[in-house]
Design a protein around this motif. Structure first.
Motif, PDB file in Angstrom:
ATOM      1  N   ARG A 161      53.492  62.925  -4.967  1.00 32.86           N
ATOM      2  CA  ARG A 161      53.676  64.308  -5.419  1.00 32.86           C
ATOM      3  C   ARG A 161      52.481  64.780  -6.243  1.00 32.86           C
ATOM      4  N   GLN A 219      47.491  71.468  -3.626  1.00 32.31           N
ATOM      5  CA  GLN A 219      48.046  72.804  -3.812  1.00 32.31           C
ATOM      6  C   GLN A 219      47.217  73.598  -4.816  1.00 32.31           C
ATOM      7  N   HIS A 239      50.242  74.393   1.120  1.00 33.02           N
ATOM      8  CA  HIS A 239      51.353  75.042   0.436  1.00 33.02           C
ATOM      9  C   HIS A 239      52.634  74.316   0.802  1.00 33.02           C
ATOM     10  N   ALA A 240      53.578  74.330  -0.131  1.00 26.22           N
ATOM     11  CA  ALA A 240      54.852  73.641   0.073  1.00 26.22           C
ATOM     12  C   ALA A 240      55.933  74.644   0.436  1.00 26.22           C
ATOM     13  N   GLU A 241      56.781  74.278   1.381  1.00 30.84           N
ATOM     14  CA  GLU A 241      57.940  75.080   1.750  1.00 30.84           C
ATOM     15  C   GLU A 241      59.186  74.265   1.419  1.00 30.84           C
ATOM     16  N   HIS A 242      60.016  74.828   0.562  1.00 30.40           N
ATOM     17  CA  HIS A 242      61.175  74.096   0.055  1.00 30.40           C
ATOM     18  C   HIS A 242      62.054  73.600   1.203  1.00 30.40           C
ATOM     19  N   GLY A 243      62.309  72.304   1.190  1.00 34.51           N
ATOM     20  CA  GLY A 243      63.165  71.697   2.197  1.00 34.51           C
ATOM     21  C   GLY A 243      62.491  71.430   3.528  1.00 34.51           C
ATOM     22  N   LYS A 244      61.232  71.822   3.672  1.00 32.19           N
ATOM     23  CA  LYS A 244      60.529  71.636   4.954  1.00 32.19           C
ATOM     24  C   LYS A 244      59.337  70.692   4.843  1.00 32.19           C
TER      25      LYS A 244
END
Length: 262
Positions: free
Chosen positions: A61, A68, A74-79
């Motif tokens: 992380r 990032q 970029h992070a997509e929540h849950g994906k």
């Protein structure tokens, strides 16, 4: 079992004094640069990287956080975490305000969006009269009040820039420029119809980190800077007829210039 692409990532160097999470970030960054992970593609999951490197989830992380912060992913929540697309809009400074575009009823942003193959839109439009700021007043020749047109530009539904145009009231008041839709070719076409034939534009450009309001307006990911551009338009009589203050998402644009060699 890990499903990492073969050869996409190497091994950690146990003899290095560089922190493990930074080594992992270095390898992911290099793999993105080599095209092993393409634009819009999902990076290996935390679980895959934990297995590959034999590290903790927190270490992975921290590696993602570095990328990032650099605006690479970029992070997509849950994906998951995805490679951020490269700039889709090519802003060709030597052509964007060419008179032939205005004569065809096309604004600069429409021309650029068409070239990028995207769907342009404008929202958050506000047109009103207000007191000129000291900077705008100075650029427009000590005017006290201006007509301001504020708007946000979107490409395929994504905000990419917002701008405010300031015009002297003696030019703009009571004209189509003061309407929500100024007509084909935008306000520059209307200025020329009013007798202010455009001669040249002065632009000042700088890059900086965004304010909280700019982050919200442009929906910027962490680590993405903005391009701040202030343009002044002059007519053939040498009068400043508009100041445009524009803030662009830096990850949405390539600024392209053609400069004479003599």
């Amino acid at each position: 079992m890990s499903v990492l692409p073969s050869g996409a990532l190497g091994d950690l160097d146990p003899t290095s004094d560089r922190a493990v999470f930074r080594q992992i970030a270095d390898q992911l960054r290099e793999a993105i640069g080599r095209g092993r992970f393409r634009e819009g593609e999902k990076l290996p999951s935390e679980a895959e990287l934990v297995e590959h490197y034999g590290v903790s989830r927190m270490t992975v992380r921290n590696s993602f956080s570095i990328l990032q912060g650099e605006g690479l992913v970029h992070a997509e929540h849950g994906k998951g975490v995805f490679v951020r697309p490269r700039p889709p809009v090519r802003r060709l400074a030597s052509d964007r305000f060419a008179r032939h575009h205005r004569e065809q009823g096309r604004s600069a942003f429409l021309v650029e969006a068409d070239a990028a193959g995207g769907r342009p839109a404008v929202d958050s439009l506000v047109v009103k009269e207000e007191k000129a700021s000291p900077e705008v007043s100075a650029r427009l020749g000590a005017v006290r009040r201006v007509l301001v047109r504020r708007r946000r530009y979107l490409l395929d539904g994504r905000p990419v820039e917002f701008a405010a145009s300031y015009l002297p009231l003696d030019i703009a008041r009571g004209t189509p420029i003061a309407e929500a839709d100024p007509g084909p070719g935008g306000i520059y076409a209307r200025l020329e119809e009013l007798g202010h034939r455009l001669d040249h534009f002065d632009e000042e450009i700088r890059a900086r980190m965004p304010s909280p309001d700019e982050v919200r307006t442009l929906r910027l990911a962490p680590g993405v800077p903005v391009i701040h551009l202030v343009r002044t338009a002059f007519d053939t009589d040498g009068r400043a007829v508009e100041v445009c203050d524009t803030v662009m998402a830096a990850d949405a644009y390539v600024l392209a210039y053609q400069l004479p060699a003599t």
